[in-house]
Design a protein around this motif. Sequence first.
Motif, PDB file in Angstrom:
ATOM      1  N   ALA A 139      -1.052  18.100  15.700  1.00 57.42           N
ATOM      2  CA  ALA A 139      -2.386  18.503  16.140  1.00 57.42           C
ATOM      3  C   ALA A 139      -3.428  17.465  15.736  1.00 57.42           C
ATOM      4  N   LYS A 140      -3.315  16.966  14.520  1.00 58.73           N
ATOM      5  CA  LYS A 140      -4.285  15.975  14.029  1.00 58.73           C
ATOM      6  C   LYS A 140      -4.235  14.701  14.863  1.00 58.73           C
ATOM      7  N   GLU A 143      -5.498  15.235  18.526  1.00 59.60           N
ATOM      8  CA  GLU A 143      -6.958  15.282  18.602  1.00 59.60           C
ATOM      9  C   GLU A 143      -7.554  13.889  18.518  1.00 59.60           C
ATOM     10  N   GLU A 144      -6.976  13.043  17.666  1.00 57.38           N
ATOM     11  CA  GLU A 144      -7.459  11.661  17.534  1.00 57.38           C
ATOM     12  C   GLU A 144      -7.232  10.859  18.819  1.00 57.38           C
ATOM     13  N   ARG A 146      -6.902  12.024  21.890  1.00 62.55           N
ATOM     14  CA  ARG A 146      -7.431  12.650  23.111  1.00 62.55           C
ATOM     15  C   ARG A 146      -8.309  11.657  23.869  1.00 62.55           C
ATOM     16  N   ASN A 199      -4.108  21.289  25.274  1.00 62.45           N
ATOM     17  CA  ASN A 199      -5.498  21.397  24.839  1.00 62.45           C
ATOM     18  C   ASN A 199      -6.154  20.034  24.658  1.00 62.45           C
ATOM     19  N   ASN A 200      -5.326  19.008  24.502  1.00 62.26           N
ATOM     20  CA  ASN A 200      -5.842  17.649  24.349  1.00 62.26           C
ATOM     21  C   ASN A 200      -5.611  16.803  25.595  1.00 62.26           C
TER      22      ASN A 200
END
Length: 300
Positions: A139-140, A143-144, A146, A199-200
Motif C-alpha cells: 500500500a505504501k 501510493e508513492e 500512483r 485504488n491507485n
Amino acid sequence: MMIICASRRTDIPAFFPTWFMNRIEAGYCTVVNPFNSKQISYVSLLPGDVDVIVFWTKNAAPIFKSLQKLDSRGYRYYFQYTVNDYPVSFEPNLPVLPQRIEDFKQLSAKLEYEKVIWRYDPIIISNLTPYEYHLSKFAKIAEELRGFTKRVVISIVDEYRKATYNFRKLQKQGICLGTNYTLPEFGEMIKKMVAIACNNDMEIFSCAERIDLKGFNVLPNKCVDDKYIKKVFNLDIEKQKDKYQRPECGCIKSKDIGFYDTCLHGCCYCYAGSYFAGSNNHKKHKPESPSLLGYYDVNL
C-alpha cells in the motif's frame, strides 16, 4: 528484427550500463553459452534490427544518462522495475527504499508512465514478512507510485535451486519461510492487494504463476508482451511463445544478452546467481568486450 532482453539473467542497468552503451555504439554484442564457451552467438543491436529492448532492474539510476542517446537513435524500450521493501536479510545490497522510489519516479518522468512497469515480486511469506507486512508495504509503495505507472506485477516466491541454499541459511537464523500459498489468508491478502492497486489507478497482473490467481482478478502477465508492445509502441510483433522459458511463462520469443551469476544485489530469492559468484565474475567483466563476461567475439 528481434526483442532484446537486458536482462532476466542480471541487472544490466544497475551494474553494466557502460558495457551496454558500448555495445549500442558497436551495433552488436556476443552471448556465450555458459556450458560451452566455444558456442558464441552474435546479436545485432542496430536500431533497424531491434524491435524493442526490455530492461529488468532494481536500480535504473546508473543508466539514466544514457537514455537520451537511446532515444536519439530511435530505440524503443521499456522497464520492468522491481520495488519491494524487504528486510536487509532478504535484499542486502539495494539503495534505500526512498531513493528507489524517487529513481522510479524520475525514470517515469523521463519516459512515459506506460514504459515503466512496477514489479512487487516475489512475495515471500515468513515470520518476518507475514501477510500484514506485505499489505502495509504494498500500500505504501503503491501510493508513492500512483501516477507514475499503470501496471503492477506480482509473483509468489519459488524455491529455485540457487535460492535454496540462501533459504536454509535464513532458517538457521530463525527466519521461517511459509510454504503453503493456498491458505484462505493468502487469498484474502491478494484480494486486498487488488483493491489497493485499483485504488491507485493500477492494473495488477501475475508473473509465471503455477497458482491460478484469476479468481482474485489477477490475470497472467507477459514480461515480453506482444499486446503491450502493440499498445505502447504501435508495433506488431510475432506472437511465438519463448520456448526457453518455463511452461507457466507467457512471454513471447526474445534474445537475452545477460549472463547468470553476475548480479551484485545478492537477494536471497534470486534464481540467477549469488552475490559471491557475482563478485567473482565481475573480475572477468571488461566494459569494452563484445561479451558481458570475458572477451568473446565472432569472426564476421
